[in-house]
Design a protein around this motif. Structure first.
Motif, PDB file in Angstrom:
ATOM      1  N   ARG A  45       0.677  -1.236  -0.086  1.00 51.16           N
ATOM      2  CA  ARG A  45       0.030  -0.072   0.015  1.00 51.16           C
ATOM      3  C   ARG A  45       0.924   1.429   0.040  1.00 51.16           C
ATOM      4  N   GLU A  50      -3.483   2.799  -1.279  1.00 49.26           N
ATOM      5  CA  GLU A  50      -4.307   1.932  -0.371  1.00 49.26           C
ATOM      6  C   GLU A  50      -5.094   1.147  -1.300  1.00 49.26           C
ATOM      7  N   TYR A  53      -4.833  -3.089  -2.534  1.00 49.22           N
ATOM      8  CA  TYR A  53      -5.525  -4.477  -1.933  1.00 49.22           C
ATOM      9  C   TYR A  53      -7.153  -3.937  -1.396  1.00 49.22           C
TER      10      TYR A  53
END
Length: 341
Positions: A45, A50, A53
């Motif tokens: 990330r 972010e 995933y």
């Protein structure tokens, strides 16, 4: 009347590309060392953002692991501490080196497998990463005997790697203090120095430093060469205050010496010192002029020539040579004990 099909968006294609990119990144990340699933997700990330995933990140990560094992044939193992380690790159052996570079790699592996060289462990780790990216056949050739070796003396002691790393981090940055096992004292000596550089010579690792304070008064205010394996590791202390940008100037000596025709007639002599200039004479001998900041080391080097070298200047070095030769004469003038078989 014909109906137009709605144009398919590109979101799925971008999502698939990101997934492949993410999985390749995971292999690269695991190649640097084992990690917990949570660490891998957090690192990904930070790299991709972010959204790399989804909310059920652990489930997506398990799918990535499955793909890495099945699509790339990588060997991925879960360790007892819960961290995942990549032990084989499978189909992603991206290097295929030419024979000449394979010979060079085999030489480096052999060279750094012995001795107590600075950064030996880090260099071995680097070489292992390179080897892991080779095809199986090339990996096997690394273990074959090499055709070229460097013969250097090996130290009977090892350098403390943590001590060495601390010295490296503080070269020309912070003064350090330590206890030192000297050949000239029965008890450890206290030294406070400005560390300048680390180097390897004749199988030993040395620290060159400017001595601020010492229990040996003769070393204060001098540039001293310390053997790192004689520094007591637990005594090293690093001062917070930064070193000044300029240290006191180092004294340099102009040295001049003559080498006999037996050594110099082929005009292929070694230049041991900085700013060396050579004048070859009619009788086949050579006169060398150079600079040195270490008369003790200069003596050690020139004594290797035995009776084929005459020091012409400076007077301090001539006197050192005379004293050493006289001590050797006295040593060998004594009656030697006869050993009976």
């Amino acid at each position: 009347m014909t109906t137009q099909r709605p144009r398919r968006g590109r979101g799925r294609k971008r999502s698939s590309a990101l997934t492949v990119q993410r999985r390749l990144w995971l292999i690269s990340r695991l190649g640097r060392g084992a990690a917990l699933p949570e660490e891998l997700i957090a690192d990904a990330r930070r790299v991709f953002g972010e959204s790399v995933y989804p909310s059920n990140a652990l489930t997506a990560l398990r799918r990535d692991f499955h793909a890495i094992r099945n699509e790339f044939r990588c060997t991925l193992k879960r360790q007892l501490d819960g961290r995942y380690a990549l032990t084989d790159f499978g189909r992603l052996t991206l290097l295929h080196l030419p024979d000449e570079e394979m010979e060079a790699l085999a030489f480096l592996v052999s060279f750094f497998s012995e001795g107590s060289w600075p950064n030996r462990l880090q260099i071995r780790s680097l070489l292992e990463h390179i080897i892991a990216l080779l095809p199986d056949k090339q990996r096997q050739t690394i273990q074959q005997p090499i055709t070229f070796r460097v013969e250097l003396p090996q130290s009977s002691t090892t350098v403390d790697q943590k001590l060495l790393m601390r010295l490296q981090r503080n070269l020309r940055r912070h003064a350090v203090q330590f206890q030192y096992r000297s050949n000239y004292s029965d008890e450890p000596e206290s030294h406070r120095v400005a560390p300048i550089r680390l180097f390897v010579r004749d199988g030993h690792t040395y620290l060159e430093a400017y001595c601020y304070n010492s229990s040996q008064q003769v070393t204060i205010g001098q540039y001293i060469t310390y053997r790192v394996d004689r520094i007591i590791p637990g005594t090293l202390q690093v001062e917070r205050r930064a070193l000044p940008p300029e240290l006191p100037p180092r004294r340099m000596w102009s040295i001049r010496y003559r080498l006999s025709p037996q050594v110099a007639r082929n005009r292929d002599i070694s230049l041991w010192f900085s700013q060396s200039t050579v004048t070859y004479l009619e009788d086949g001998s050579a006169e060398v002029s150079a600079q040195t900041g270490d008369l003790w080391q200069a003596e050690q080097i020139l004594l290797r020539y035995r009776d084929h070298c005459q020091v012409l200047e400076p007077p301090e070095l001539i006197e050192q040579m005379r004293q050493t030769i006289e001590r050797m004469r006295l040593l060998y003038a004594q009656d030697q004990p006869v050993h009976k078989g």
